[in-house]
Design a protein around this motif. Structure first.
Motif, PDB file in Angstrom:
ATOM      1  N   ASN A  53       0.809  -1.216   0.000  1.00  0.00           N
ATOM      2  CA  ASN A  53       0.000   0.000   0.000  1.00  0.00           C
ATOM      3  C   ASN A  53       0.839   1.262   0.000  1.00  0.00           C
ATOM      4  O   ASN A  53       0.332   2.339  -0.230  1.00  0.00           O
ATOM      5  N   LYS A  54       2.128   1.190   0.277  1.00  0.00           N
ATOM      6  CA  LYS A  54       2.994   2.367   0.243  1.00  0.00           C
ATOM      7  C   LYS A  54       3.225   2.711  -1.209  1.00  0.00           C
ATOM      8  O   LYS A  54       3.995   2.083  -1.902  1.00  0.00           O
ATOM      9  N   ALA A  55       2.543   3.730  -1.702  1.00  0.00           N
ATOM     10  CA  ALA A  55       2.548   4.059  -3.125  1.00  0.00           C
ATOM     11  C   ALA A  55       3.838   4.735  -3.567  1.00  0.00           C
ATOM     12  O   ALA A  55       4.216   4.643  -4.723  1.00  0.00           O
ATOM     13  N   ILE A  56       4.502   5.433  -2.671  1.00  0.00           N
ATOM     14  CA  ILE A  56       5.694   6.169  -3.043  1.00  0.00           C
ATOM     15  C   ILE A  56       6.817   5.888  -2.065  1.00  0.00           C
ATOM     16  O   ILE A  56       6.593   5.631  -0.896  1.00  0.00           O
ATOM     17  N   ASP A  57       8.033   5.930  -2.588  1.00  0.00           N
ATOM     18  CA  ASP A  57       9.211   5.640  -1.779  1.00  0.00           C
ATOM     19  C   ASP A  57       9.512   6.762  -0.804  1.00  0.00           C
ATOM     20  O   ASP A  57       9.138   7.903  -1.013  1.00  0.00           O
ATOM     21  N   ASP A  58      10.263   6.404   0.233  1.00  0.00           N
ATOM     22  CA  ASP A  58      10.862   7.426   1.076  1.00  0.00           C
ATOM     23  C   ASP A  58      11.903   8.159   0.236  1.00  0.00           C
ATOM     24  O   ASP A  58      12.508   7.580  -0.667  1.00  0.00           O
ATOM     25  N   VAL A  59      12.110   9.423   0.525  1.00  0.00           N
ATOM     26  CA  VAL A  59      13.066  10.247  -0.207  1.00  0.00           C
ATOM     27  C   VAL A  59      14.218  10.588   0.723  1.00  0.00           C
ATOM     28  O   VAL A  59      14.015  11.074   1.829  1.00  0.00           O
ATOM     29  N   VAL A  60      15.432  10.314   0.267  1.00  0.00           N
ATOM     30  CA  VAL A  60      16.652  10.623   1.004  1.00  0.00           C
ATOM     31  C   VAL A  60      17.255  11.863   0.353  1.00  0.00           C
ATOM     32  O   VAL A  60      17.135  12.052  -0.854  1.00  0.00           O
ATOM     33  N   SER A  61      17.907  12.697   1.155  1.00  0.00           N
ATOM     34  CA  SER A  61      18.564  13.867   0.573  1.00  0.00           C
ATOM     35  C   SER A  61      20.018  13.933   0.995  1.00  0.00           C
ATOM     36  O   SER A  61      20.400  13.417   2.050  1.00  0.00           O
ATOM     37  N   MET A  62      20.805  14.565   0.141  1.00  0.00           N
ATOM     38  CA  MET A  62      22.220  14.796   0.435  1.00  0.00           C
ATOM     39  C   MET A  62      22.610  16.127  -0.185  1.00  0.00           C
ATOM     40  O   MET A  62      22.322  16.368  -1.356  1.00  0.00           O
ATOM     41  N   HIS A  63      23.243  16.993   0.598  1.00  0.00           N
ATOM     42  CA  HIS A  63      23.760  18.242   0.047  1.00  0.00           C
ATOM     43  C   HIS A  63      25.247  18.056  -0.203  1.00  0.00           C
ATOM     44  O   HIS A  63      25.980  17.564   0.664  1.00  0.00           O
TER      45      HIS A  63
END
Length: 194
Positions: free
Chosen positions: A33-43
């Protein structure tokens, strides 16, 4: 009496099998049911560009990630949210990369890039994928796909925000975040991405 004891054992065994089957089905359904992934960020800075692969090195550590840039990867100016052409990127450019939490086990790990937001990260927009949208007085409140940040977008900031739905992408600017779980902020600017 022995037959009755055996029947009782069979019933208990069947109940255990049914419980296990139900538990595994429920666990699978929850992840599906999780339609979208978690988003990771890096600067960080771009250290290599190889066709559709851009390698970023974190400014605060030795971590690097190789990001696959696809046709649907957003490349944006962090100040105004305008599109930036892939050909305009160079080694040494500073940016914030937003990418899938799913990556390879290679060194550096490879992952799918969702957005590359060009700029030093101090006053740049923050990329989010929308998980939930709630109508609030004079605007909407969105919950990001990581479920760790609520952002209220007032009508006078972005009138089209009322059209947002799960899976949409948005670049938001805000001045401060309330220290709550999840965090909460009010957008001072927002750009809805295609």
């Amino acid at each position: 009496m022995e037959v009755e004891f055996m029947m009782k054992k069979v019933r208990i065994l069947l109940m255990m099998v049914l419980c296990l089957a139900f538990a595994s089905t429920a666990a699978f359904a929850a992840s599906a049911n999780k339609a979208i992934d978690d988003v990771v960020s890096m600067h960080g800075q771009i250290v290599a560009i190889d066709d559709d692969m851009i390698t970023i090195k974190d400014t605060n550590s030795d971590n690097t990630v190789a990001l696959i840039v696809r046709w649907d990867t957003e490349i944006l100016n962090g100040r105004n949210g305008e599109d930036v052409d892939l050909n305009r990127l160079h080694v040494g450019d500073e940016l914030t990369a937003y990418y899938s939490s799913i990556s390879t086990r290679s060194l550096p790990p490879q992952s799918r890039a969702y957005a590359l937001v060009m700029g030093n990260g101090q006053h740049d927009g923050i990329y989010m994928q929308v998980n939930k949208v709630e109508k609030v007085k004079n605007g909407v409140r969105i919950l990001n796909s990581n479920e760790d940040m609520f952002v209220t977008i007032p009508e006078n900031v972005e009138d089209d925000a009322k059209e947002l739905k799960q899976g949409d992408k948005v670049l938001v600017w805000y001045d401060f975040v309330a220290m709550s779980m999840p965090g909460q902020a009010t957008a001072t600017k927002a750009v809805i991405l295609d």
